[in-house]
Scaffold this active site. Structure first.
Site, PDB file in Angstrom:
ATOM      1  N   GLU A  99       0.841  -1.202   0.000  1.00  0.00           N
ATOM      2  CA  GLU A  99       0.000   0.000   0.000  1.00  0.00           C
ATOM      3  C   GLU A  99       0.870   1.243   0.000  1.00  0.00           C
ATOM      4  OE1 GLU A  99      -2.657   1.293  -0.439  1.00  0.00           O
ATOM      5  OE2 GLU A  99      -4.385   0.303   0.447  1.00  0.00           O
ATOM      6  N   ASP A 100       0.438   2.263  -0.721  1.00  0.00           N
ATOM      7  CA  ASP A 100       1.144   3.540  -0.631  1.00  0.00           C
ATOM      8  C   ASP A 100       0.895   4.174   0.738  1.00  0.00           C
ATOM      9  OD1 ASP A 100      -1.482   3.598  -1.576  1.00  0.00           O
ATOM     10  OD2 ASP A 100      -1.296   5.601  -2.400  1.00  0.00           O
ATOM     11  N   ILE A 101      -0.380   4.187   1.163  1.00  0.00           N
ATOM     12  CA  ILE A 101      -0.683   4.836   2.447  1.00  0.00           C
ATOM     13  C   ILE A 101      -1.798   4.105   3.180  1.00  0.00           C
ATOM     14  CG2 ILE A 101      -2.281   6.495   1.355  1.00  0.00           C
ATOM     15  CD1 ILE A 101      -1.228   8.550   3.496  1.00  0.00           C
ATOM     16  N   ASP A 103      -4.521   5.078   5.949  1.00  0.00           N
ATOM     17  CA  ASP A 103      -5.106   6.297   6.516  1.00  0.00           C
ATOM     18  C   ASP A 103      -6.152   5.878   7.559  1.00  0.00           C
ATOM     19  OD1 ASP A 103      -6.319   8.761   6.932  1.00  0.00           O
ATOM     20  OD2 ASP A 103      -6.479   9.294   4.834  1.00  0.00           O
ATOM     21  N   PHE A 152      -3.411  16.753   3.812  1.00  0.00           N
ATOM     22  CA  PHE A 152      -3.810  16.105   2.559  1.00  0.00           C
ATOM     23  C   PHE A 152      -2.562  15.834   1.725  1.00  0.00           C
ATOM     24  CE2 PHE A 152      -5.629  15.166  -1.397  1.00  0.00           C
ATOM     25  CZ  PHE A 152      -6.867  14.637  -1.103  1.00  0.00           C
ATOM     26  N   ARG A 165      -0.310  12.555  -8.995  1.00  0.00           N
ATOM     27  CA  ARG A 165       0.261  11.226  -8.732  1.00  0.00           C
ATOM     28  C   ARG A 165       1.703  11.118  -9.238  1.00  0.00           C
ATOM     29  NH1 ARG A 165      -3.854   7.429  -7.217  1.00  0.00           N
ATOM     30  NH2 ARG A 165      -5.851   7.799  -8.214  1.00  0.00           N
TER      31      ARG A 165
HETATM   32  C1  PRP Z   1      -5.959   5.473  -1.154  1.00  0.00           C
HETATM   33  C2  PRP Z   1      -4.651   4.746  -0.926  1.00  0.00           C
HETATM   34  C3  PRP Z   1      -5.046   3.573  -0.061  1.00  0.00           C
HETATM   35  C4  PRP Z   1      -6.256   4.098   0.697  1.00  0.00           C
HETATM   36  C5  PRP Z   1      -5.891   4.350   2.122  1.00  0.00           C
HETATM   37  O1  PRP Z   1      -6.653   4.871  -2.184  1.00  0.00           O
HETATM   38  O2  PRP Z   1      -4.069   4.334  -2.130  1.00  0.00           O
HETATM   39  O3  PRP Z   1      -5.397   2.450  -0.831  1.00  0.00           O
HETATM   40  O4  PRP Z   1      -6.657   5.317   0.065  1.00  0.00           O
HETATM   41  O5  PRP Z   1      -6.962   4.939   2.795  1.00  0.00           O
HETATM   42  P1  PRP Z   1      -7.734   4.254   3.999  1.00  0.00           P
HETATM   43  O6  PRP Z   1      -6.708   3.705   4.949  1.00  0.00           O
HETATM   44  O7  PRP Z   1      -8.500   5.403   4.602  1.00  0.00           O
HETATM   45  O8  PRP Z   1      -8.644   3.200   3.467  1.00  0.00           O
HETATM   46  P2  PRP Z   1      -7.976   5.498  -2.820  1.00  0.00           P
HETATM   47  O9  PRP Z   1      -9.171   4.829  -2.219  1.00  0.00           O
HETATM   48  O10 PRP Z   1      -7.916   7.003  -2.756  1.00  0.00           O
HETATM   49  O11 PRP Z   1      -7.858   5.029  -4.320  1.00  0.00           O
HETATM   50  P3  PRP Z   1      -6.603   5.166  -5.322  1.00  0.00           P
HETATM   51  O12 PRP Z   1      -5.543   4.241  -4.775  1.00  0.00           O
HETATM   52  O13 PRP Z   1      -7.165   4.704  -6.607  1.00  0.00           O
HETATM   53  O14 PRP Z   1      -6.154   6.597  -5.328  1.00  0.00           O
END
Ligand code: PRP
Length: 177
Positions: A99-101, A103, A152, A165
């Site tokens: 995972e990138d992040i 949250d 953000f 991105r």
């Molecule tokens: C982002 C990110 C993680 C997720 C984390 O994806 O890449 O997968 O949010 O957030 P959380 O811990 O609150 O669930 P997003 O749903 O924005 O989709 P994307 O990867 O297509 O940008």
């Protein structure tokens, strides 16, 4: 129309150092295990590409496409949409979710449950960034790059309405006016 300011949090060099460290840790644990690195799209795509090359051990890559946010990603919907599921079984495999992040934790929590049902031999999580301030679900992060503040974030795969991105560093996005 409002404009944005970008405040750099991590330079491309900082990110490269974190990935080198993560690669050392994962290599130590998974050498000779031919792990499956399971990227959660879209955000993971930049991190995944750098991580697999830094790892430099035999491994396989798979992707699932999940999203919990609307287009501007300001608030998690709290429910996950699966845009693309797993294409190959992972039963008996050593799986690392990439995972990138993390949250709220909702996405990783969903990914863990989704994968457990498919009976991997082991299942761990690698996240480049951990934003703990808004955590709603307690999730394990076995390999972590950096803890990040509650702002953000964009760049290095993370977007605001699909923008930013491509930026090679990680930035805090501030909206003017
Ligand atoms: C982002 C990110 C993680 C997720 C984390 O994806 O890449 O997968 O949010 O957030 P959380 O811990 O609150 O669930 P997003 O749903 O924005 O989709 P994307 O990867 O297509 O940008």
């Amino acid at each position: 129309m409002s404009e944005f300011q970008l405040e750099m949090l991590y330079t491309p060099g900082d990110i490269e150092s974190a990935i080198a460290r993560l690669a050392r840790e994962i290599r130590r644990d998974y050498r000779n295990k031919n792990p499956v690195l399971l990227g959660v799209l879209k955000g993971c795509f930049v991190f995944m590409a750098d991580l697999v090359r830094a790892l430099d051990i035999p491994l396989e890559t798979e992707f699932v496409s999940l999203s919990s946010y609307g287009p501007r990603r300001t608030q998690s919907k709290g429910t996950i949409e699966v845009f693309q599921g797993l294409r190959k079984p992972v039963r008996g495999r050593h799986v690392i979710v990439v995972e990138d992040i993390v949250d709220t934790g909702i996405t990783v929590d969903f990914a863990i449950r989704y994968l457990r049902r498919r009976r991997p031999a082991t299942l761990r999580v690698c996240a480049l960034f951990d934003k703990t301030a808004r955590r709603r679900v307690d999730v394990p992060i076995d390999y972590l790059g950096y803890k990040v503040p509650d702002c953000f974030l964009v760049g290095y795969g993370l977007d605001y309405d699909e923008r930013f991105r491509y930026l090679p560093g990680l930035y805090c996005l501030k909206e003017d006016g």
